[in-house]
Write an enzyme that holds these catalytic residues in place. Sequence first.
Site, PDB file in Angstrom:
ATOM      1  CD  GLU A 371      -2.772   1.243   2.444  1.00  0.00           C
ATOM      2  OE1 GLU A 371      -3.442   2.278   2.657  1.00  0.00           O
ATOM      3  OE2 GLU A 371      -2.863   0.220   3.145  1.00  0.00           O
ATOM      4  CG  ASN A 428      -5.227   5.103   0.990  1.00  0.00           C
ATOM      5  OD1 ASN A 428      -6.100   4.456   1.554  1.00  0.00           O
ATOM      6  ND2 ASN A 428      -3.930   4.879   1.192  1.00  0.00           N
ATOM      7  CD  GLU A 460      -6.892   0.976   1.338  1.00  0.00           C
ATOM      8  OE1 GLU A 460      -6.688   1.634   2.378  1.00  0.00           O
ATOM      9  OE2 GLU A 460      -6.178   0.016   0.965  1.00  0.00           O
ATOM     10  CG  ASP A 490      -9.139   1.664   4.298  1.00  0.00           C
ATOM     11  OD1 ASP A 490      -8.911   0.598   4.900  1.00  0.00           O
ATOM     12  OD2 ASP A 490      -8.533   2.723   4.532  1.00  0.00           O
ATOM     13  CD  GLU A 547      -6.525  -1.105   6.525  1.00  0.00           C
ATOM     14  OE1 GLU A 547      -5.889  -0.333   5.792  1.00  0.00           O
ATOM     15  OE2 GLU A 547      -7.603  -0.809   7.077  1.00  0.00           O
TER      16      GLU A 547
END
Length: 598
Positions: A371, A428, A460, A490, A547
């Site tokens: 990520e 993101n 995301e 997310d 996560e």
Amino acid sequence: MRERVSAESGLRGAAERFGPHPSVIASGRAMARFSAVCYLTGGLVGFLTAWLVPAWEERAAALIVSAIALISGVLLAGYGARLSIRAFYLLVFATIGVLAVQLSTQRGHAEATAAALLLPLLSMFVHAFFDRRATLLADAGILGLIAVAEFAWQALPVAIAATLVCVNTVVAAVTGWLVRAAAEAETDLLTGLPNRRGLVRALRTALADCDGEPLTLALLDVEQLVDTAAARRGPAAADELLYTLVRAWVAEAGPTTLIARYGDASFAVLVRGGVSATTALLARLRAAASTAGGFPAGTAGHRPGDSLTLLTGHAESALLEARRVGGNRTVHYEDTAGVTSQLTAALTAGEFAVVYQPIVDAEYGRLTGAEALARWIRPGFGSVPPSEFIPDAERSGFIRVLDRWVLRTACRTAASWPSDVPSKVTVNVSGQELDQPDYYEQVVTALEDAGLPADRLVLEVTESTLDAESAAALEVLRRLRGLGVRIAIDDFGTGYSSLSRLHRLPADILKIDRSFVAELRPTDQEAPVIAAITALARTLGLRTVAEGVEEPYQAALLRRYGCDEIQGWLCGRPGDGDLVGAALAGPHVVAQVLAGNR
């Protein structure tokens, strides 16, 4: 009806004063695919012609040319997206030259007619993708070739030549009209105003041509007025209210002010003037709408060096504050702390960096991707926590600039990772960013510039910030998924109405929020929340990523309940992208390769 036509004419005139419509030039990916189909078609036609015509003396030459066309089609399909627009121009005119040679050498034969019948395909390609000047030049080349083939070489029967002229003309006219009509679909059908896409075009032109003249963007929120009208008299009354407001506003604002429909119940006003002129105009607009009620508004002035993204972000931040305060209030964006300037300068100076947190297969412990995360290393201050600079970036509108920089950087880094090992980079994106008209093109450009396959990018989206009712955002997600880009939701389970919204969100991956992982204890034998989320994901055909995994016992419980992937300090802290590339290239599990990064 006359009043509506008059209003639309005034709006259209205002939009045209802010700038003409741009040329229609498609992306490299679309041009590559279309040209690949044309070349493959031409190659197949050549092969069939060569084999079906008996005792053809030039069969060998035709087969060679056809083979070249087929190979070119395959290469264009695979690598054509990397070519520049100029290369496609050269390709078109080279193709005209090849067909000219065919017509010249096969005068009077059926093979000449077969070659000439490929010209409409070329005409279709030109009018689909080229700007007007290049289109006129290509049309002249195509029609000139037909004329020379008929009158100078006698290569074609008169009927065939006449038919080709007509077919090429019709193909050119219809293709050009359809493409330009699609590109110019920038008008809101209900109000006759420019929609958000039309506003973006006008803003770009206005910012380029302002020459120091003050420009102010105001955003108006009439959601409460619309909801009240709909509750009292139904949806038709809400539409009638919007139309009535627009007529009054256009008459009040005059021809030099651009008004656009920004959202379902919000409008944008682009004023050639500063705060005082904008405030006075908003007062008149409120007076014109007094029978319906008041509305909050946010304004932002353009400053030298500000981009379109920053300007709209500032105006949205001001409108958000006006909504929070409530009532018939106008909030002017004031960057008193110099936050935007500070962040922009930091990005320009190279103080921002992108680090990559490993994502690991839960069962086998092998690296599957990473990520991308933004970090700010400020000289003299050290590392600035994301919890400090991200809220400032969001409030100032700088977050869009930062997000797009992270996207481009992450795509370039991921493209350097081993191509023979399955991997992905996760980036993101905010729900507000998805609502921007050009976000789809931004992602496509980032992928093409980096040479990264779309299926190696994961976008995301935070579930709590994505407006599932936003048709524009959902459409962007669907289009990106159509390219192969995967979508991750997310912080799943921490937003509102998660289950009721999930079926409407185009998604491939559910990310289990770290708060659920943190609640796991070494003595736990069951994890009902984790079990429920993974079961739901399997039912919907989605993968799961947990996560905040920091302990082996957490990973063990997640693995037991079928979680597909994990990320967290157990796997490695965010680090340099080259380390991820090395781990992907090596034969070891990620824990061995990234041990020094924990």
